[in-house]
Design a protein around this motif. Structure first.
Motif, PDB file in Angstrom:
ATOM      1  N   ASN A  28      -9.765   1.430  -1.614  1.00 15.78           N
ATOM      2  CA  ASN A  28      -9.460   1.545  -0.195  1.00 15.78           C
ATOM      3  C   ASN A  28      -9.313   0.136   0.367  1.00 15.78           C
ATOM      4  N   ARG A  49      -3.204  -5.514   7.129  1.00 12.43           N
ATOM      5  CA  ARG A  49      -2.253  -4.578   7.734  1.00 12.43           C
ATOM      6  C   ARG A  49      -1.034  -5.324   8.274  1.00 12.43           C
ATOM      7  N   GLU A  52       1.227  -6.088   5.470  1.00 16.18           N
ATOM      8  CA  GLU A  52       1.940  -4.856   5.117  1.00 16.18           C
ATOM      9  C   GLU A  52       3.098  -4.617   6.072  1.00 16.18           C
ATOM     10  N   HIS A  60      -0.224   2.521  -1.354  1.00 17.85           N
ATOM     11  CA  HIS A  60      -0.053   3.975  -1.387  1.00 17.85           C
ATOM     12  C   HIS A  60      -0.762   4.591  -0.187  1.00 17.85           C
ATOM     13  N   ARG A  61      -0.247   5.708   0.299  1.00 17.83           N
ATOM     14  CA  ARG A  61      -0.883   6.434   1.399  1.00 17.83           C
ATOM     15  C   ARG A  61      -1.393   7.779   0.901  1.00 17.83           C
ATOM     16  N   THR A  62      -2.646   8.096   1.227  1.00 18.65           N
ATOM     17  CA  THR A  62      -3.198   9.395   0.871  1.00 18.65           C
ATOM     18  C   THR A  62      -2.626  10.448   1.817  1.00 18.65           C
ATOM     19  N   GLY A  65      -3.368   9.841   5.288  1.00 14.56           N
ATOM     20  CA  GLY A  65      -2.811   8.643   5.910  1.00 14.56           C
ATOM     21  C   GLY A  65      -3.547   7.353   5.609  1.00 14.56           C
ATOM     22  N   TYR A  66      -4.596   7.390   4.779  1.00 17.74           N
ATOM     23  CA  TYR A  66      -5.337   6.182   4.462  1.00 17.74           C
ATOM     24  C   TYR A  66      -4.630   5.382   3.368  1.00 17.74           C
ATOM     25  N   ARG A  67      -4.753   4.051   3.485  1.00 19.15           N
ATOM     26  CA  ARG A  67      -4.141   3.172   2.498  1.00 19.15           C
ATOM     27  C   ARG A  67      -5.018   3.090   1.254  1.00 19.15           C
TER      28      ARG A  67
END
Length: 254
Positions: A28, A49, A52, A60-62, A65-67
């Motif tokens: 994470n 961020r 990014e 990658h995004r879960t 929406g988490y990175r």
């Protein structure tokens, strides 16, 4: 998405620099931050961020929406942070160098670890980088006019010490404020943003205080590390909530 499916997705994508480094997202943003802060103590969640947003890394995004970051993502971030710290390269140049590396150009290289740079004013900047900067040096690092630094200081968004020097963390604030200024948002408009950030920081501090309460003994360092990781995760959640609230508000404007 499971780790195996994420690995399959990564394998199907064109390989970007660095080659041969794991691209499986296993960390994470707090874990990635902890790795980078060993070499770049001033780096923050918002800095990652920001890089990014500038297209230097694509975590990658879960589904929520988490990175999630891979070791390759961390290496790209290290490349950018090293180039900024040791050579004060603007993001445009860093982006171009990464693009060259992605294309297989061997001429593009990151600044050597531990490299030292002598600035125009004769200051020697070592591996840890310049920790305090004058307004002119901050403006150069943030690629903006010195007047913009002075305006942000007057608005209380950045603060100089008794020697009229600013911390390295001010660079990101100046850069982001500059992006908003391009849309007509002035420094005085950002005071409420600063106040909101300070209130969130106070709340995070209250939440992590019990975790870092161990002040001595072998558990002290582990407690501080755990508190820092928790604070980073909370900051990421606050940022996600803030973004969601803004997006919901935008939807209501339509």
């Amino acid at each position: 998405m499971s780790t195996s499916s994420a690995s399959a997705r990564a394998a199907d994508e064109p390989e970007r620099w660095p080659a041969g480094v794991s691209r499986t997202p296993t960390m994470n943003i707090g874990a990635a931050l902890s790795i980078l802060q060993r070499e770049f103590p001033a780096v923050s969640v918002s800095k990652i961020r920001f890089l990014e947003d500038q297209g230097l890394v694509t975590p990658h995004r879960t589904p929520a929406g988490y990175r999630t970051y891979s070791q390759a993502d961390v290496e790209r971030l290290r490349f950018a942070l090293t180039a900024q710290r040791d050579s004060f390269l603007p993001l445009k140049v860093i982006r171009e160098r990464l693009a060259e590396l992605d294309a297989g150009a061997g001429s593009a290289q990151a600044p050597a670890p531990g490299a030292r740079v002598v600035t125009e004013d004769g200051e020697l900047v070592g591996a840890k980088g310049r920790t305090r900067m004058t307004a002119a040096q901050l403006a150069e690092a943030a690629d903006c006019p010195t007047e913009q630094v002075e305006i942000l200081a007057a608005a209380g968004l950045i603060t100089a010490d008794a020697g009229s020097k600013y911390p390295a963390g001010a660079i990101e604030i100046v850069r982001l404020a500059g992006q908003l200024a391009e849309h007509g948002i002035e420094a005085r408009h950002l005071r409420s943003v600063r106040t909101a950030a300070e209130r969130e920081l106070d709340l995070i501090d209250q939440l992590v205080a019990p975790v870092r309460s161990v002040r001595s003994g072998p558990s002290s360092a582990a407690s501080r590390a755990k508190a820092h990781s928790l604070a980073s995760d909370l900051a990421e959640t606050f940022n996600a909530l803030h973004t969601a609230l803004i997006r919901a508000g935008i939807d209501r404007l339509q």
